[in-house]
Scaffold this motif. Structure first.
Motif, PDB file in Angstrom:
ATOM      1  N   GLN A  36       0.918  -1.230   0.016  1.00 37.91           N
ATOM      2  CA  GLN A  36      -0.037   0.005  -0.060  1.00 37.91           C
ATOM      3  C   GLN A  36       1.005   1.230   0.005  1.00 37.91           C
ATOM      4  N   VAL A  37       1.897   1.195   0.898  1.00 44.73           N
ATOM      5  CA  VAL A  37       2.786   2.404   0.875  1.00 44.73           C
ATOM      6  C   VAL A  37       3.539   2.588  -0.371  1.00 44.73           C
ATOM      7  N   ARG A  38       3.901   1.462  -0.992  1.00 42.90           N
ATOM      8  CA  ARG A  38       4.725   1.618  -2.124  1.00 42.90           C
ATOM      9  C   ARG A  38       4.024   2.048  -3.333  1.00 42.90           C
ATOM     10  N   GLN A  39       2.750   1.742  -3.314  1.00 44.75           N
ATOM     11  CA  GLN A  39       1.708   2.108  -4.311  1.00 44.75           C
ATOM     12  C   GLN A  39       1.645   3.696  -4.430  1.00 44.75           C
ATOM     13  N   LEU A  40       1.180   4.069  -3.174  1.00 46.90           N
ATOM     14  CA  LEU A  40       0.861   5.438  -2.840  1.00 46.90           C
ATOM     15  C   LEU A  40       2.435   6.355  -3.334  1.00 46.90           C
ATOM     16  N   GLU A  77      -0.223  11.360   3.915  1.00 44.21           N
ATOM     17  CA  GLU A  77      -1.039  10.255   3.609  1.00 44.21           C
ATOM     18  C   GLU A  77      -0.271   9.039   4.151  1.00 44.21           C
ATOM     19  N   ALA A  78       1.078   8.649   3.647  1.00 45.63           N
ATOM     20  CA  ALA A  78       1.670   7.642   4.020  1.00 45.63           C
ATOM     21  C   ALA A  78       2.009   7.478   5.632  1.00 45.63           C
ATOM     22  N   PHE A  79       2.269   8.622   5.987  1.00 49.67           N
ATOM     23  CA  PHE A  79       2.644   8.627   7.517  1.00 49.67           C
ATOM     24  C   PHE A  79       1.184   8.164   8.351  1.00 49.67           C
ATOM     25  N   LEU A 106      11.032   7.483   8.271  1.00 48.62           N
ATOM     26  CA  LEU A 106      10.122   6.703   8.735  1.00 48.62           C
ATOM     27  C   LEU A 106       9.484   5.639   7.503  1.00 48.62           C
ATOM     28  N   LEU A 107       9.391   6.148   6.243  1.00 51.38           N
ATOM     29  CA  LEU A 107       8.671   5.338   5.299  1.00 51.38           C
ATOM     30  C   LEU A 107       9.834   4.430   4.820  1.00 51.38           C
ATOM     31  N   GLU A 108      11.139   4.504   4.903  1.00 54.29           N
ATOM     32  CA  GLU A 108      12.273   3.816   4.220  1.00 54.29           C
ATOM     33  C   GLU A 108      11.839   2.322   4.537  1.00 54.29           C
TER      34      GLU A 108
END
Length: 111
Positions: A36-40, A77-79, A106-108
């Motif tokens: 989900q995060v990668r697609q976003l 949004e990802a956070f 954080l997203l790494e």
């Protein structure tokens, strides 16, 4: 059952501090959440901290167009996807310098 075992069962990972009184828990990276995060974030190569407060850059000979408000909004949004409690608008506006560094990395783990 220990608190750590309970947290793992509830998909709760590390605790991070984003500012005065802003403490959040990071979700454990499941395959579905990573996907989900990668697609976003697909196609976004910019760090969160670089996007904060910038205006849209128009296309020029030297630079491609970058919609910085959109880049910042995608990060936000990802956070909210990876933080158990999410971030309210007030909390987001009060993230301090150390919190911005936390959010930058954080997203790494999900990308």
């Amino acid at each position: 059952m220990t608190d750590k075992q309970l947290d793992k069962t509830l998909n709760i990972g590390d605790e991070i501090t984003l500012g005065e009184g802003i403490v959040k828990h990071v979700k454990i990276g499941t395959i579905a959440l990573i996907r989900q995060v990668r697609q976003l974030m697909s196609g976004n190569e910019y760090k969160f901290s670089f996007s904060i407060g910038r205006e849209k850059w128009e296309d020029t000979e030297e630079l491609a167009e970058v919609d910085w408000p959109k880049v910042e909004a995608l990060h936000k949004e990802a956070f909210n996807l990876v933080l158990v409690e999410g971030l309210t608008e007030e909390e987001y506006e009060n993230v301090d310098e150390e919190g911005i560094k936390e959010l930058d990395g954080l997203l790494e783990r999900f990308l």
